[in-house]
Scaffold this motif. Sequence first.
Motif, PDB file in Angstrom:
ATOM      1  N   SER A  30      47.497  46.348  35.801  1.00 27.89           N
ATOM      2  CA  SER A  30      48.707  46.914  36.396  1.00 27.89           C
ATOM      3  C   SER A  30      49.564  45.787  36.983  1.00 27.89           C
ATOM      4  CB  SER A  30      48.352  47.977  37.438  1.00 27.89           C
ATOM      5  OG  SER A  30      49.497  48.666  37.872  1.00 27.89           O
ATOM      6  N   ASP A  31      50.155  46.012  38.153  1.00 24.48           N
ATOM      7  CA  ASP A  31      51.048  44.993  38.732  1.00 24.48           C
ATOM      8  C   ASP A  31      50.327  44.079  39.711  1.00 24.48           C
ATOM      9  OD1 ASP A  31      50.711  46.676  40.883  1.00 24.48           O
ATOM     10  OD2 ASP A  31      52.838  46.990  41.279  1.00 24.48           O
ATOM     11  N   GLY A  32      48.980  44.163  39.732  1.00 24.48           N
ATOM     12  CA  GLY A  32      48.237  43.162  40.475  1.00 24.48           C
ATOM     13  C   GLY A  32      47.603  43.578  41.782  1.00 24.48           C
ATOM     14  N   LYS A  33      47.429  44.884  42.023  1.00 22.34           N
ATOM     15  CA  LYS A  33      46.818  45.329  43.279  1.00 22.34           C
ATOM     16  C   LYS A  33      45.473  44.648  43.535  1.00 22.34           C
ATOM     17  CE  LYS A  33      45.110  49.405  45.745  1.00 22.34           C
ATOM     18  NZ  LYS A  33      45.063  50.873  45.835  1.00 22.34           N
ATOM     19  N   PHE A  34      44.688  44.450  42.467  1.00 23.38           N
ATOM     20  CA  PHE A  34      43.383  43.815  42.612  1.00 23.38           C
ATOM     21  C   PHE A  34      43.409  42.357  42.141  1.00 23.38           C
ATOM     22  CE2 PHE A  34      42.801  48.346  41.519  1.00 23.38           C
ATOM     23  CZ  PHE A  34      42.387  48.789  42.769  1.00 23.38           C
ATOM     24  N   ILE A  35      44.306  42.034  41.254  1.00 24.66           N
ATOM     25  CA  ILE A  35      44.373  40.681  40.689  1.00 24.66           C
ATOM     26  C   ILE A  35      44.702  39.660  41.776  1.00 24.66           C
ATOM     27  CG2 ILE A  35      45.514  39.207  39.007  1.00 24.66           C
ATOM     28  CD1 ILE A  35      43.901  41.456  37.746  1.00 24.66           C
ATOM     29  N   LEU A  36      45.744  39.918  42.538  1.00 29.19           N
ATOM     30  CA  LEU A  36      46.182  38.939  43.528  1.00 29.19           C
ATOM     31  C   LEU A  36      45.145  38.695  44.627  1.00 29.19           C
ATOM     32  CD1 LEU A  36      48.886  39.641  42.017  1.00 29.19           C
ATOM     33  CD2 LEU A  36      50.039  39.024  44.140  1.00 29.19           C
ATOM     34  N   PRO A  37      44.515  39.732  45.188  1.00 30.10           N
ATOM     35  CA  PRO A  37      43.475  39.455  46.191  1.00 30.10           C
ATOM     36  C   PRO A  37      42.296  38.668  45.626  1.00 30.10           C
ATOM     37  CG  PRO A  37      44.219  41.717  46.371  1.00 30.10           C
ATOM     38  CD  PRO A  37      44.830  41.162  45.122  1.00 30.10           C
ATOM     39  N   LEU A  38      41.903  38.944  44.385  1.00 32.23           N
ATOM     40  CA  LEU A  38      40.802  38.193  43.777  1.00 32.23           C
ATOM     41  C   LEU A  38      41.182  36.724  43.601  1.00 32.23           C
ATOM     42  CD1 LEU A  38      39.637  40.764  41.078  1.00 32.23           C
ATOM     43  CD2 LEU A  38      38.255  39.925  42.982  1.00 32.23           C
ATOM     44  N   ALA A  39      42.382  36.480  43.093  1.00 34.81           N
ATOM     45  CA  ALA A  39      42.831  35.095  42.888  1.00 34.81           C
ATOM     46  C   ALA A  39      42.980  34.368  44.221  1.00 34.81           C
ATOM     47  CB  ALA A  39      44.144  35.081  42.116  1.00 34.81           C
ATOM     48  N   ALA A  40      43.520  35.056  45.222  1.00 35.21           N
ATOM     49  CA  ALA A  40      43.703  34.442  46.536  1.00 35.21           C
ATOM     50  C   ALA A  40      42.362  34.108  47.189  1.00 35.21           C
ATOM     51  CB  ALA A  40      44.510  35.365  47.444  1.00 35.21           C
ATOM     52  N   ALA A  41      41.317  34.866  46.826  1.00 33.34           N
ATOM     53  CA  ALA A  41      39.985  34.622  47.378  1.00 33.34           C
ATOM     54  C   ALA A  41      39.262  33.480  46.670  1.00 33.34           C
ATOM     55  CB  ALA A  41      39.143  35.890  47.290  1.00 33.34           C
ATOM     56  N   GLY A  42      39.871  32.934  45.611  1.00 39.05           N
ATOM     57  CA  GLY A  42      39.295  31.782  44.940  1.00 39.05           C
ATOM     58  C   GLY A  42      38.648  32.059  43.600  1.00 39.05           C
ATOM     59  N   TYR A  43      38.634  33.328  43.183  1.00 38.84           N
ATOM     60  CA  TYR A  43      38.032  33.656  41.897  1.00 38.84           C
ATOM     61  C   TYR A  43      38.989  33.316  40.752  1.00 38.84           C
ATOM     62  CZ  TYR A  43      34.740  36.263  44.761  1.00 38.84           C
ATOM     63  OH  TYR A  43      33.799  36.606  45.714  1.00 38.84           O
ATOM     64  N   ARG A  44      38.419  33.008  39.607  1.00 36.31           N
ATOM     65  CA  ARG A  44      39.201  32.907  38.377  1.00 36.31           C
ATOM     66  C   ARG A  44      39.297  34.315  37.806  1.00 36.31           C
ATOM     67  NH1 ARG A  44      35.680  28.425  37.919  1.00 36.31           N
ATOM     68  NH2 ARG A  44      34.292  29.656  36.598  1.00 36.31           N
ATOM     69  N   VAL A  45      40.492  34.731  37.435  1.00 36.23           N
ATOM     70  CA  VAL A  45      40.709  36.126  37.071  1.00 36.23           C
ATOM     71  C   VAL A  45      41.291  36.237  35.666  1.00 36.23           C
ATOM     72  CG1 VAL A  45      41.726  38.315  37.800  1.00 36.23           C
ATOM     73  CG2 VAL A  45      41.191  36.568  39.517  1.00 36.23           C
ATOM     74  N   VAL A  46      40.772  37.200  34.910  1.00 30.40           N
ATOM     75  CA  VAL A  46      41.340  37.569  33.622  1.00 30.40           C
ATOM     76  C   VAL A  46      41.954  38.952  33.787  1.00 30.40           C
ATOM     77  CG1 VAL A  46      40.931  37.948  31.172  1.00 30.40           C
ATOM     78  CG2 VAL A  46      39.578  36.242  32.410  1.00 30.40           C
ATOM     79  N   ALA A  47      43.268  39.042  33.659  1.00 28.81           N
ATOM     80  CA  ALA A  47      43.999  40.292  33.858  1.00 28.81           C
ATOM     81  C   ALA A  47      44.344  40.898  32.503  1.00 28.81           C
ATOM     82  CB  ALA A  47      45.269  40.031  34.667  1.00 28.81           C
ATOM     83  N   ILE A  48      43.727  42.023  32.176  1.00 30.95           N
ATOM     84  CA  ILE A  48      43.942  42.674  30.882  1.00 30.95           C
ATOM     85  C   ILE A  48      44.846  43.881  31.084  1.00 30.95           C
ATOM     86  CG2 ILE A  48      42.811  43.731  28.890  1.00 30.95           C
ATOM     87  CD1 ILE A  48      40.221  42.272  29.806  1.00 30.95           C
ATOM     88  N   GLU A  49      46.011  43.869  30.444  1.00 33.11           N
ATOM     89  CA  GLU A  49      47.004  44.932  30.636  1.00 33.11           C
ATOM     90  C   GLU A  49      47.927  44.987  29.430  1.00 33.11           C
ATOM     91  OE1 GLU A  49      48.728  47.940  31.486  1.00 33.11           O
ATOM     92  OE2 GLU A  49      47.574  47.345  33.287  1.00 33.11           O
ATOM     93  N   ARG A  50      48.262  46.211  28.982  1.00 33.38           N
ATOM     94  CA  ARG A  50      49.133  46.347  27.817  1.00 33.38           C
ATOM     95  C   ARG A  50      50.519  46.884  28.155  1.00 33.38           C
ATOM     96  NH1 ARG A  50      46.857  51.716  24.604  1.00 33.38           N
ATOM     97  NH2 ARG A  50      47.352  53.240  26.213  1.00 33.38           N
ATOM     98  N   ASP A  51      50.727  47.338  29.397  1.00 29.89           N
ATOM     99  CA  ASP A  51      51.991  47.970  29.780  1.00 29.89           C
ATOM    100  C   ASP A  51      53.036  46.901  30.115  1.00 29.89           C
ATOM    101  OD1 ASP A  51      54.055  49.486  30.732  1.00 29.89           O
ATOM    102  OD2 ASP A  51      52.988  50.256  32.486  1.00 29.89           O
ATOM    103  N   PRO A  52      54.124  46.797  29.347  1.00 30.92           N
ATOM    104  CA  PRO A  52      55.138  45.769  29.612  1.00 30.92           C
ATOM    105  C   PRO A  52      55.762  45.892  31.003  1.00 30.92           C
ATOM    106  CG  PRO A  52      55.446  46.711  27.422  1.00 30.92           C
ATOM    107  CD  PRO A  52      54.436  47.572  28.127  1.00 30.92           C
ATOM    108  N   LEU A  53      55.957  47.129  31.487  1.00 34.70           N
ATOM    109  CA  LEU A  53      56.543  47.318  32.806  1.00 34.70           C
ATOM    110  C   LEU A  53      55.631  46.754  33.893  1.00 34.70           C
ATOM    111  CD1 LEU A  53      58.775  48.523  34.604  1.00 34.70           C
ATOM    112  CD2 LEU A  53      57.484  50.671  34.615  1.00 34.70           C
ATOM    113  N   ALA A  54      54.338  47.013  33.783  1.00 31.75           N
ATOM    114  CA  ALA A  54      53.395  46.489  34.776  1.00 31.75           C
ATOM    115  C   ALA A  54      53.363  44.972  34.750  1.00 31.75           C
ATOM    116  CB  ALA A  54      51.998  47.056  34.508  1.00 31.75           C
ATOM    117  N   LEU A  55      53.484  44.392  33.589  1.00 33.32           N
ATOM    118  CA  LEU A  55      53.395  42.935  33.459  1.00 33.32           C
ATOM    119  C   LEU A  55      54.688  42.225  33.818  1.00 33.32           C
ATOM    120  CD1 LEU A  55      51.382  42.699  30.136  1.00 33.32           C
ATOM    121  CD2 LEU A  55      50.568  42.044  32.404  1.00 33.32           C
ATOM    122  N   HIS A  56      55.816  42.777  33.363  1.00 32.88           N
ATOM    123  CA  HIS A  56      57.086  42.057  33.460  1.00 32.88           C
ATOM    124  C   HIS A  56      58.077  42.693  34.432  1.00 32.88           C
ATOM    125  CE1 HIS A  56      55.666  39.729  30.071  1.00 32.88           C
ATOM    126  NE2 HIS A  56      55.412  40.849  29.420  1.00 32.88           N
TER     127      HIS A  56
END
Length: 223
Positions: free
Chosen positions: A37-63
């Motif tokens: 999606s737009d990063g509700k979980f992606i950003l906290p994981l990355a900020a905590a130091g994890y390497r993250v793979v974000a899988i998403e197909r929705d152009p609106l969520a990504l861009h």
Amino acid sequence: MQTQSLWEHTLTFFPQFLAALRERTAPDATVAVVGASDGKFILPLAAAGYRVVAIERDPLALHGGEVHLPGDEHAHALGLIDRLKLEELYDRVQVVEEDFLTGDPLDSPCDAVWTSCSWHYSANHHRPLAEFVDRMQRLVRPGGLFGAEFMMPVEQRHFLVEHYTSPEKLRRHFIGDWDVLLTLRTTEFTERAHVGQLQDHTHRMGLLLAARTPTMYRYGKKD
């Protein structure tokens, strides 16, 4: 965070997943998120130091783009990519823009995988729930962590769709080299209107956390 997800205030079991992640993986572990999606979980994981793979197909969520909000309002929402750049986290995240059910998003398994309320969407009903779960499981290395929160049936029509499931039914998919660590469920609760659901609505949610058995234990011995 300077920016905010459109889903920021929706209920989640993510803290339980994050606690298990901290307990069972290295501080720089790689975590795949299915339905980024737009990063509700992606950003906290990355900020905590994890390497993250974000899988998403929705152009609106990504861009990003215009969204319809409760109260018949419209606004421009930031997508995942812009949010990562603004938060200076872009270099910690690999964005995979493809359909999880038809593509092959990763070259090698991750230390953990997480998804939030993704398989109940009607767009994913063309494939069995077992396939969705199996594809997620294959993203997890031996010794790694699987986490999923999901919608449980509330309305009569939900009981006819296997993608509205329960912790008990999901357990059937975690036999053999899997150990179920935790299951949780809510009672019915009312969630406030949000993007994609413009009226207050009733939910039940479940959580399943599981660990994949390390290879050294599969043959009855520990190295």
